[in-house]
Design an enzyme around this catalytic site. Sequence first.
Site, PDB file in Angstrom:
ATOM      1  N   GLY A   1      -4.120   1.218  19.481  1.00  9.66           N
ATOM      2  CA  GLY A   1      -3.192   0.726  18.471  1.00  9.66           C
ATOM      3  C   GLY A   1      -2.476   1.865  17.774  1.00  9.66           C
ATOM      4  O   GLY A   1      -2.963   3.011  17.750  1.00  9.66           O
ATOM      5  N   ALA A   2      -1.299   1.534  17.231  1.00 10.26           N
ATOM      6  CA  ALA A   2      -0.528   2.541  16.494  1.00 10.26           C
ATOM      7  C   ALA A   2       0.176   1.859  15.311  1.00 10.26           C
ATOM      8  O   ALA A   2       1.253   2.281  14.893  1.00 10.26           O
ATOM      9  CB  ALA A   2       0.480   3.212  17.415  1.00 10.26           C
TER      10      ALA A   2
ATOM     11  N   LYS B   1       5.727   4.052  19.340  1.00 11.02           N
ATOM     12  CA  LYS B   1       4.941   4.068  18.091  1.00 11.02           C
ATOM     13  C   LYS B   1       3.776   5.047  18.208  1.00 11.02           C
ATOM     14  O   LYS B   1       3.449   5.762  17.265  1.00 11.02           O
ATOM     15  CB  LYS B   1       4.421   2.662  17.781  1.00 11.02           C
ATOM     16  CG  LYS B   1       5.468   1.762  17.183  1.00 11.02           C
ATOM     17  CD  LYS B   1       4.788   0.754  16.268  1.00 11.02           C
ATOM     18  CE  LYS B   1       5.336  -0.633  16.488  1.00 11.02           C
ATOM     19  NZ  LYS B   1       4.465  -1.680  15.984  1.00 11.02           N
TER      20      LYS B   1
ATOM     21  N   LEU C   1     -12.120  -2.615  14.402  1.00 11.26           N
ATOM     22  CA  LEU C   1     -11.773  -2.858  12.991  1.00 11.26           C
ATOM     23  C   LEU C   1     -11.814  -4.349  12.663  1.00 11.26           C
ATOM     24  O   LEU C   1     -11.918  -4.749  11.514  1.00 11.26           O
ATOM     25  CB  LEU C   1     -10.378  -2.292  12.686  1.00 11.26           C
ATOM     26  CG  LEU C   1     -10.332  -0.900  12.042  1.00 11.26           C
ATOM     27  CD1 LEU C   1     -11.222   0.098  12.718  1.00 11.26           C
ATOM     28  CD2 LEU C   1      -8.917  -0.382  11.960  1.00 11.26           C
TER      29      LEU C   1
ATOM     30  N   ARG D   1       0.647  -0.380  23.170  1.00  5.70           N
ATOM     31  CA  ARG D   1       1.546  -1.133  24.038  1.00  5.70           C
ATOM     32  C   ARG D   1       2.968  -0.574  23.938  1.00  5.70           C
ATOM     33  O   ARG D   1       3.649  -0.380  24.936  1.00  5.70           O
ATOM     34  CB  ARG D   1       1.523  -2.604  23.595  1.00  5.70           C
ATOM     35  CG  ARG D   1       2.528  -3.482  24.264  1.00  5.70           C
ATOM     36  CD  ARG D   1       2.424  -4.887  23.731  1.00  5.70           C
ATOM     37  NE  ARG D   1       2.741  -4.980  22.300  1.00  5.70           N
ATOM     38  CZ  ARG D   1       2.799  -6.106  21.611  1.00  5.70           C
ATOM     39  NH1 ARG D   1       2.522  -7.257  22.198  1.00  5.70           N
ATOM     40  NH2 ARG D   1       3.089  -6.105  20.333  1.00  5.70           N
TER      41      ARG D   1
ATOM     42  N   LYS E   1       0.806  -1.231   0.000  1.00 10.43           N
ATOM     43  CA  LYS E   1       0.000   0.000   0.000  1.00 10.43           C
ATOM     44  C   LYS E   1       0.839   1.280   0.000  1.00 10.43           C
ATOM     45  O   LYS E   1       0.382   2.319  -0.462  1.00 10.43           O
ATOM     46  CB  LYS E   1      -0.931   0.015   1.224  1.00 10.43           C
ATOM     47  CG  LYS E   1      -2.065  -0.989   1.139  1.00 10.43           C
ATOM     48  CD  LYS E   1      -3.007  -0.856   2.312  1.00 10.43           C
ATOM     49  CE  LYS E   1      -4.003  -1.991   2.352  1.00 10.43           C
ATOM     50  NZ  LYS E   1      -5.020  -1.835   3.384  1.00 10.43           N
TER      51      LYS E   1
END
Length: 294
Positions: free
Chosen positions: A137-138, A166, A233, A162, A77
């Site tokens: 999330g990252a 990030k 998601l 976590r 992507k």
Amino acid sequence: MRKGNGRMIDGQTRTCGVIGNPIKHTISPLIHNTLAGRFGHNLVYVPFAVEDGGLEAAIKGAYALDILGMNVTVPYKGEVIKYLTDADPLAARIGAVNTLVRAGGGYKGFNTDMSGLKRAMSSEGISMEGEEIILLGAGGAARAVAYLCAEQKARKVYILNRTIEKAQAVSAEINEAFGREVSLPLLLSDHAKLPDRRYLAIQATSVGLEPHDEEVVIEDEAFYKKVHTGYDLIYKPFNTRFMKLVRQAGGRAYNGLKMLIYQGIDAYELWNDVKISTDDADYVFDVVKREMGL
Ligand code: NAP
């Protein structure tokens, strides 16, 4: 010979497809061939496995073969952008393209993962504008969602991860890109530090994916009392543990299947110059749900 949607393949059949590696798990052919069948379009959609190092040749070859449009998935992507003639501003900003549309001399790139998420949320009456958002999330998906939140004028986006580095990197990138302190990084384990208010929470980690159905990044009931709407998601399982905890605490919860369907629908609209109604989207949703055994 018959194509996936039951029509005959003939001299006028147009081809679309998805490139990625691995690609055998993709459900995009199901979405697009279902749409082609519903609209009676003479179009077939197929998977293309592209090996490492083969992306440029694949894009040039697709153009030469008159392929109408392509989806791009993991791991291409980002890399695909350098082989395009143009990119939509949001996709260029995020640095991730999942849809290619034929334009003069090559393909133009779009990010229908994000337009699809926006449309899926809007179909459930969820808006990001003015919201305080918790983003869990990252990783790749979370980073794109963070861009969408800022672009959709969220008031604040708390990125909980976590690995704090990030979350810090994504936050800094978003704040710089949008010229305002819209995003704040936080360790997942520090979730109790979130200001006491009600949030839209978007679950964009891979925790809870089948077969780990009972896993979730935050267990604490007190956290879920702060969530008015939870959007996961993940769509397999259909009801994730995150969604269950949101509902138990009195909030509304949704999975990522509509996001997946709408990223396909947005791509299909770009290729075929059609407008797909909510009824058509619901039809595809039911077919995909049934075929995937959800
Ligand atoms: P990714 O880049 O690999 O990121 C994974 C994220 O999950 C990171 O933030 C990672 O944290 C976190 N994570 C993984 N294991 C963890 C654990 N044990 N405890 C806490 N955090 C953990 O993956 P991605 O591409 O962003 O995808 C994320 C999810 O979104 C996947 O489940 C994917 O299926 C889903 N998705 C759905 C759609 C859709 O159309 N519905 C589209 C795209 C993605 P660290 O940074 O600390 O490792």
